[in-house]
Design a protein around this motif. Sequence first.
Motif, PDB file in Angstrom:
ATOM      1  N   ASN A 263       0.681  -1.163  -0.055  1.00  0.00           N
ATOM      2  CA  ASN A 263      -0.083  -0.082  -0.203  1.00  0.00           C
ATOM      3  C   ASN A 263       0.812   1.376   0.018  1.00  0.00           C
ATOM      4  N   THR A 264       2.207   1.219   0.830  1.00  0.00           N
ATOM      5  CA  THR A 264       2.900   2.262   0.613  1.00  0.00           C
ATOM      6  C   THR A 264       3.676   2.521  -0.754  1.00  0.00           C
ATOM      7  N   ARG A 266       2.356   1.635  -3.336  1.00  0.00           N
ATOM      8  CA  ARG A 266       1.340   2.041  -4.297  1.00  0.00           C
ATOM      9  C   ARG A 266       1.169   3.691  -4.273  1.00  0.00           C
ATOM     10  N   LEU A 267       1.243   4.304  -3.110  1.00  0.00           N
ATOM     11  CA  LEU A 267       0.948   5.813  -2.666  1.00  0.00           C
ATOM     12  C   LEU A 267       2.364   6.297  -3.245  1.00  0.00           C
ATOM     13  N   THR A 270       2.119   6.502  -7.334  1.00  0.00           N
ATOM     14  CA  THR A 270       0.792   7.036  -7.901  1.00  0.00           C
ATOM     15  C   THR A 270       0.443   8.388  -7.368  1.00  0.00           C
ATOM     16  N   ASP A 271       1.147   9.038  -6.132  1.00  0.00           N
ATOM     17  CA  ASP A 271       0.828  10.304  -5.904  1.00  0.00           C
ATOM     18  C   ASP A 271       1.898  11.088  -6.099  1.00  0.00           C
ATOM     19  N   ALA A 288       5.171   8.237   3.736  1.00  0.00           N
ATOM     20  CA  ALA A 288       4.278   7.629   2.949  1.00  0.00           C
ATOM     21  C   ALA A 288       3.853   6.248   3.833  1.00  0.00           C
ATOM     22  N   GLU A 291       1.082   7.705   6.077  1.00  0.00           N
ATOM     23  CA  GLU A 291      -0.092   7.876   5.576  1.00  0.00           C
ATOM     24  C   GLU A 291      -0.951   6.721   5.105  1.00  0.00           C
ATOM     25  N   ALA A 292      -0.065   5.730   4.749  1.00  0.00           N
ATOM     26  CA  ALA A 292      -0.629   4.496   4.329  1.00  0.00           C
ATOM     27  C   ALA A 292      -1.486   4.057   5.445  1.00  0.00           C
ATOM     28  N   ASP A 296      -5.166   3.539   3.864  1.00  0.00           N
ATOM     29  CA  ASP A 296      -5.194   2.062   3.695  1.00  0.00           C
ATOM     30  C   ASP A 296      -4.478   1.193   4.519  1.00  0.00           C
ATOM     31  N   ALA A 345       0.237  13.455   7.565  1.00  0.00           N
ATOM     32  CA  ALA A 345       1.280  12.094   7.405  1.00  0.00           C
ATOM     33  C   ALA A 345       2.096  12.109   8.738  1.00  0.00           C
TER      34      ALA A 345
END
Length: 418
Positions: A263-264, A266-267, A270-271, A288, A291-292, A296, A345
């Motif tokens: 999930n991290t 992906r962040l 994509t961010d 990150a 924040e994940a 998520d 975050a």
Amino acid sequence: MTDPSSAQPAPPGCPAHTDAVRLAGLEYQQTPSQLYRAMRREHGAVAPVLLDGDVPAWLVLGYSEVTYVTSHDELFARDSRRWNQWENIPADWPLLPYVGYQPSVLFTEGDEHRRRAGVITQALEGVDQFELARNCQLIADRLIADFAGSGRAELMTGYAHALPMRAVVQMCGMPTSGEDTQQLVEDLRISLDAAEGDDPVAAYGRVGERLRQLVKDKRERPGPDVTSRMLLDPAGLTDEEIVQDLISVIAAAQQPTANWICNTLRLLLTDERFAVNVSGGRLSVGEALNEALWLDTPTQNFIGRWAVRDTQLGGRQIRAGDCLVLGLAAANTDPQIWPEAHVGAENAAHLSFSNGEHRCPYPAPLLADVMARTAVETLLERLPDLVLAVEPETLTWRPSIWMRGLTVLPVQFTPVVQ
């Protein structure tokens, strides 16, 4: 803060009334945050839900309410034998690995829980975090070497799941590879996050058999590992108690950490706020990762707590023996704590490791952070031009209301000559 157990006059008490929401469907998999917002608007902080087979329960959506439940074991306890629905539960119910009473730390209470959790804490405190980081980096290097020359990889299976699996079994004194270990991890996945056609009850049984053999081996030949330290602890746990607690430790460490890593990633991929390169990426990894956990969280929902007596929570009348599902993902995105929908975050007050006496025992979150941080940083350092190989909106999430993890994370990069 207002006491969430007080509140306005209570609506109907039984969670099986007509507006109960089924905990199933694609919304939980792809857009759970939107669903939780809609449920919160319609039902408030505590929603009536239906589990598999239309078994009634409550989903606790509010941050304050989840914190209250997990802080008041005298009202909302962990021993599932209190449940008032057992007569309606079939022997092959898919959620039995979650709620079927076992003599494990997960279901103990009071002094017995403190004794059992203390053994786990002592055993985990014996893990050298610097050594764990080195081991994780070695594992990461070996995994990356397997796909670095191709310029493409699927990170969910080939990296994010494999790294914590190898690290956790090594911590517990098992071989890091081999068919036996791989089967254990697959059975744990089925137990926690069964796909269609899986048999989670049978898989859970196989997990227990494998760990009974491990405990037997370590009883005869102890080593510098978590299992041996649990066996040697002066609290004197029985072999079966250690087996059950090892299941909890390994299950909590492996799959949630794998999802946290993915999930991290992906962040980061994509961010646009995160610069995915060796210099910028490394500096943003900590943010990150945190924040994940907010947006998520690897464990979306956790079942559960059982009401010790009739009480109220979030304006709902909770009956003795009712089951409460902790909505960790919903609580983490509660607009009461993020009124402008902006998650900071730098704030670490999330409930991703739960809360109260039954939260993940110290230092488990620190060890998970070592594994996840090392996995992400090592990958970005070894493959600095890593990019997503598909459009971000095509990524899909596993079909689970309990875990939050991608089905696949395909990436591409400049091939590395070994």
